[in-house]
Design a protein around this motif. Structure first.
Motif, PDB file in Angstrom:
ATOM      1  N   LEU A   1       0.842  -1.193   0.000  1.00 40.46           N
ATOM      2  CA  LEU A   1       0.000   0.000   0.000  1.00 40.46           C
ATOM      3  C   LEU A   1       0.883   1.252   0.000  1.00 40.46           C
ATOM      4  N   GLY A   2       1.990   1.175   0.730  1.00 37.25           N
ATOM      5  CA  GLY A   2       2.952   2.289   0.740  1.00 37.25           C
ATOM      6  C   GLY A   2       3.493   2.586  -0.655  1.00 37.25           C
ATOM      7  N   HIS A   3       3.833   1.527  -1.405  1.00 36.68           N
ATOM      8  CA  HIS A   3       4.327   1.724  -2.775  1.00 36.68           C
ATOM      9  C   HIS A   3       3.250   2.390  -3.634  1.00 36.68           C
ATOM     10  N   LEU A   4       2.030   1.894  -3.494  1.00 34.46           N
ATOM     11  CA  LEU A   4       0.928   2.417  -4.315  1.00 34.46           C
ATOM     12  C   LEU A   4       0.666   3.892  -3.977  1.00 34.46           C
ATOM     13  N   CYS A   5       0.639   4.205  -2.678  1.00 38.24           N
ATOM     14  CA  CYS A   5       0.385   5.594  -2.255  1.00 38.24           C
ATOM     15  C   CYS A   5       1.519   6.514  -2.709  1.00 38.24           C
ATOM     16  N   ALA A   6       2.758   6.034  -2.596  1.00 38.86           N
ATOM     17  CA  ALA A   6       3.898   6.868  -3.009  1.00 38.86           C
ATOM     18  C   ALA A   6       3.794   7.181  -4.503  1.00 38.86           C
ATOM     19  N   ALA A   7       3.435   6.174  -5.300  1.00 40.98           N
ATOM     20  CA  ALA A   7       3.327   6.389  -6.747  1.00 40.98           C
ATOM     21  C   ALA A   7       2.144   7.296  -7.082  1.00 40.98           C
TER      22      ALA A   7
END
Lengths: 324, 324
Positions: A224-230
């Motif tokens: 979820l962190g990767h998705l939010c960062a992107a």
């Protein structure tokens, strides 16, 4: 992919057959490279994943499961792009030639390859410390690939299936090992760990519907962190809504939370669904259980709350093979 | 290609920049997979090659050269198919994170990637025993790919450039090591060993001209064996015509023969040219020295003869990473 006779023969002997069955494969294993047809109006998708002995799997990991997992992890990345599989190439590094191991590994790999219609088109074998590197190619209609970027505040945060089953299975397996019991790759509590599924049909179904998609390989919160960062946004996860694998029943609350939020290798899809998109229809059309577990927010924070909206402290957010 | 933050950051930090420059790359490093455009009327070419520390390279192999070689070996397979590069993915397994090593490795890899117009579109880093796996994608006009099968008795056997330079460089480098001298990656006698070239322009030039093509990675006789096996024919090599790297001057005859006929990693192209195809025109148009070193024969035997046609005994035909 040039290789001396016996290397070449290993790939040909154990892996060459099924590639011939796909109409997309113009030239499979055995030449300098493989040749694939890509249909007009499609974009090419490519992803690679490497499993290293001792880091990602026990040296005595059941080989059929290992073949399955190495391919499944890559197919999950294709699913997260909304892509259809086109073909795979396998690079296998082995300490020695163990024909029983190779027969079982290729059986596991090829069974999934056939089931998912992803012919093995090329390969390479080398002597060295055990490692399995798989590259998978796929195709997706032009402009319809599902990316990590695109989620907007107000979008629902949705997850497929249930979480924590792989981490739970790993813990049970480790327990058995400590007690000197043999590995049983058919044990129901290890199904998710040994035989993960890639959500290819769901990925296809999310084209033109989801705003951003990622697969859960490192753990819900990490991915979820990767998705939010992107996407340039934050998210709030309602722990009370997170679907937990039935396998985790009876475990202490903090263990369940750790396995479901931070355990890796569940290979479910996590995505942003705009408020206008009906979830029930989508769930029916892809025949997959889908659950809204929160929403995307402005800012960049990822918080986990309980049913009353009170914030929960989460100790571990995912694993990192280079950390500590 | 999902990865926790610091793995992800390694790839992004050292390798992410150049992919954005190619019009074929729709989505580069940093998502679940990369997205590439394939032009209409083209077929997709895919090849993988893995280098393992201790098997294919010394642990202290100069890292910039290693980055170059890992990519060059794959580009050579594309060249042997007559393909144009489209993109590469890199899977790097490292015992630890050494930033100096990574900076030099990526410099070597990316310099060749830029020179050959093959953007790095995806990657994966893992902790484990050193290994470098590169998958390269290319495209070739439909129906024009150069295969190993297709040579016919009476075709001329042609090789590009000169042979034995890589094997000679390796021998000189080993000598220096035995004498406790440091590795000098810029030493002229190691140019072929440390900075091999892939014959991409030649590969393109051979489309619709050569009947069968292979690149010499395992040694002339070993790779000729692969080509003949695929084509269902034999070959006669006239040793007196084989172009030998100037580096080998002054070495004993049997050493020169061994390095030129059985040494690997020269990455020249070996091909079957039908009698009707003029060699000189081809050589001029691809600006590459090309030499007829024999001809394809009926049967399945590969024999080496001297200038008088007398048969030569050749002890070693190539190397095999799984052999004794």
């Amino acid at each position: 992919m040039t290789g001396p006779d016996s290397e070449f023969d290993l790939i040909r002997r154990y892996f060459a057959e099924p590639a011939r069955t796909s109409p997309d494969v113009l030239l499979g294993i055995g030449d300098d490279a493989a040749l694939l047809g890509v249909q007009a109006g499609q974009e090419l998708v490519v992803t690679v994943d490497t499993l290293v002995e001792g880091t990602h799997y026990f040296p005595d990991h059941p080989p059929a499961s290992l073949g399955h997992k190495a391919l499944a992890a890559n197919l999950s990345d294709l699913a997260a792009m909304g892509a259809d599989p086109l073909g795979a190439v396998l690079s296998l590094t082995l300490p020695s030639v163990d024909h029983d191991w190779l027969a079982a590994f290729s059986r596991g790999f090829l069974a999934l390859a056939e089931q998912a219609s992803v012919p093995l088109v090329g390969g390479d074998t080398t002597r060295g410390p055990g490692a399995i590197s798989v590259t998978v190619l796929g195709q997706v209609p032009a402009g319809q690939a599902l990316r990590r970027a695109g989620a907007r505040p107000g979008d629902r945060l949705v997850v497929s299936g249930a979480l924590g089953g792989a981490a739970g299975g790993l813990a049970f397996e480790q327990q058995r090992r400590e007690q000197g019991q043999p590995t049983d790759e058919q044990s129901p509590d290890c199904a998710r760990l040994f035989w993960p599924n890639a959500r290819l049909a769901l990925g296809r179904g999310l084209r033109n519907r989801a705003r951003a998609v990622i697969d859960i390989s490192d753990g819900l919160l990490a991915d979820l962190g990767h998705l939010c960062a992107a996407s340039g946004c934050g998210a709030r996860v309602d722990w009370s809504q997170v679907p937990v694998d039935p396998l985790l029943e009876g475990q202490p609350e903090e263990v369940v939370r750790d396995w479901a939020l931070a355990g890796g290798e569940d290979y479910e899809l996590l995505f942003a669904l705009p408020p206008t998109e009906p979830l029930e229809l989508l769930s029916l059309s892809v025949r997959t259980s889908l659950t809204v577990i929160g929403e995307f927010t402005s800012g960049s924070e990822i918080e986990v709350v309980d049913a009353e909206g009170a914030r929960l402290d989460v100790a571990r957010r995912g694993h990192d093979h280079f950390a500590g």
